[in-house]
Design a protein around this motif. Structure first.
Motif, PDB file in Angstrom:
ATOM      1  N   HIS A 130       0.847  -1.353  -0.180  1.00 29.16           N
ATOM      2  CA  HIS A 130       0.084   0.024   0.007  1.00 29.16           C
ATOM      3  C   HIS A 130       0.945   1.160  -0.047  1.00 29.16           C
ATOM      4  O   HIS A 130       1.910   1.392   0.560  1.00 29.16           O
ATOM      5  N   THR A 131       0.382   2.313  -0.476  1.00 30.38           N
ATOM      6  CA  THR A 131       1.220   3.515  -0.569  1.00 30.38           C
ATOM      7  C   THR A 131       0.794   4.300   0.427  1.00 30.38           C
ATOM      8  O   THR A 131       0.160   3.891   1.237  1.00 30.38           O
ATOM      9  N   ASP A 132       1.748   5.242   0.733  1.00 34.21           N
ATOM     10  CA  ASP A 132       1.591   6.253   1.978  1.00 34.21           C
ATOM     11  C   ASP A 132       0.200   6.645   2.040  1.00 34.21           C
ATOM     12  O   ASP A 132      -0.621   6.842   2.918  1.00 34.21           O
ATOM     13  N   ASP A 133      -0.347   7.048   0.767  1.00 37.20           N
ATOM     14  CA  ASP A 133      -1.780   7.790   0.864  1.00 37.20           C
ATOM     15  C   ASP A 133      -2.803   6.560   1.201  1.00 37.20           C
ATOM     16  O   ASP A 133      -3.720   6.902   1.918  1.00 37.20           O
ATOM     17  N   ASP A 134      -2.611   5.379   0.676  1.00 37.75           N
ATOM     18  CA  ASP A 134      -3.328   4.234   1.189  1.00 37.75           C
ATOM     19  C   ASP A 134      -3.441   4.205   2.813  1.00 37.75           C
ATOM     20  O   ASP A 134      -4.457   4.136   3.370  1.00 37.75           O
ATOM     21  N   VAL A 135      -2.479   4.198   3.385  1.00 41.42           N
ATOM     22  CA  VAL A 135      -2.091   3.987   4.678  1.00 41.42           C
ATOM     23  C   VAL A 135      -2.636   5.334   5.478  1.00 41.42           C
ATOM     24  O   VAL A 135      -3.355   5.159   6.430  1.00 41.42           O
ATOM     25  N   ARG A 136      -2.938   6.358   5.049  1.00 39.82           N
ATOM     26  CA  ARG A 136      -3.325   7.563   5.632  1.00 39.82           C
ATOM     27  C   ARG A 136      -5.218   7.446   5.680  1.00 39.82           C
ATOM     28  O   ARG A 136      -5.599   7.634   6.615  1.00 39.82           O
ATOM     29  N   ARG A 137      -5.315   6.764   4.555  1.00 44.02           N
ATOM     30  CA  ARG A 137      -6.866   6.543   4.390  1.00 44.02           C
ATOM     31  C   ARG A 137      -7.109   5.507   5.490  1.00 44.02           C
ATOM     32  O   ARG A 137      -7.991   5.703   6.016  1.00 44.02           O
ATOM     33  N   TYR A 138      -6.361   4.434   5.437  1.00 47.83           N
ATOM     34  CA  TYR A 138      -6.469   3.370   6.409  1.00 47.83           C
ATOM     35  C   TYR A 138      -6.607   4.006   7.921  1.00 47.83           C
ATOM     36  O   TYR A 138      -7.629   3.754   8.677  1.00 47.83           O
ATOM     37  N   VAL A 139      -5.683   4.665   8.185  1.00 50.72           N
ATOM     38  CA  VAL A 139      -5.669   5.376   9.649  1.00 50.72           C
ATOM     39  C   VAL A 139      -6.986   6.249   9.698  1.00 50.72           C
ATOM     40  O   VAL A 139      -7.435   6.100  11.023  1.00 50.72           O
ATOM     41  N   ARG A 140      -7.169   7.223   8.810  1.00 50.51           N
ATOM     42  CA  ARG A 140      -8.292   7.798   9.242  1.00 50.51           C
ATOM     43  C   ARG A 140      -9.892   7.098   9.177  1.00 50.51           C
ATOM     44  O   ARG A 140     -10.575   7.124  10.015  1.00 50.51           O
ATOM     45  N   ASN A 141      -9.974   6.230   8.137  1.00 48.31           N
ATOM     46  CA  ASN A 141     -11.217   5.580   8.043  1.00 48.31           C
ATOM     47  C   ASN A 141     -11.447   4.277   8.897  1.00 48.31           C
ATOM     48  O   ASN A 141     -12.501   3.798   9.095  1.00 48.31           O
TER      49      ASN A 141
END
Length: 158
Positions: free
Chosen positions: A37-48
């Motif tokens: 997963h990209t860093d952006d994917d991880v950021r979405r995961y953390v938020r959602n």
């Protein structure tokens, strides 16, 4: 634990900084693991997911996030301490909190190559329950499932 460190539930406002701790800590601890997963994917995961759907906790000092932990019933889903804050009891404090909030049993997964994390969990009463070849995780990296039981801990302390 370091003085001034506070453990509190994570909020939506913590998502960006919590994701930074997650990404940086994981990258530092596991340089040989290829993450799908990209860093952006991880950021979405953390938020959602991490904050949005689990019992998420942060350790802070002066408002700065030093560590993150995600719990679901019976599981520590994620636990990351910022590299420069490791070895100061913050991870142990979060793990103790998870134990207190559990029904007497916790499980978690760690990658087999993460010897630092493995030693940490074993020092804190977790025992190996299963070793895998990694075929069941997205990273395809051999992992280990740990389990902690309050009853086992009481016997060990006797």
């Amino acid at each position: 634990m370091s003085t001034g460190v506070e453990l509190r539930r994570a909020t939506d406002a913590d998502a960006a900084e919590a994701a930074d701790v997650f990404i940086t800590s994981r990258r530092t601890a596991l340089p040989t693991v290829v993450f799908p997963h990209t860093d952006d994917d991880v950021r979405r995961y953390v938020r959602n997911i991490f904050i949005g759907r689990t019992e998420a906790w942060v350790a802070t000092d002066g408002g700065r996030i030093l560590a993150v932990m995600s719990l679901t019933p019976g599981w520590v889903q994620q636990l990351y301490v910022a590299t420069e804050w490791q070895g100061r009891g913050i991870g142990r404090a979060l793990l103790d909190l998870a134990k207190e909030r559990s029904a007497g049993e916790l499980q978690l997964w760690a990658f087999q190559v993460n010897e630092t994390a493995r030693r940490f969990y074993e020092r804190n009463g977790f025992v190996v329950a299963e070793l895998t070849d990694g075929s069941g995780n997205e990273e395809k990296e051999p992992d280990v499932r740990y389990i902690w039981r309050a009853a086992d801990q009481l016997q060990a302390d006797s």
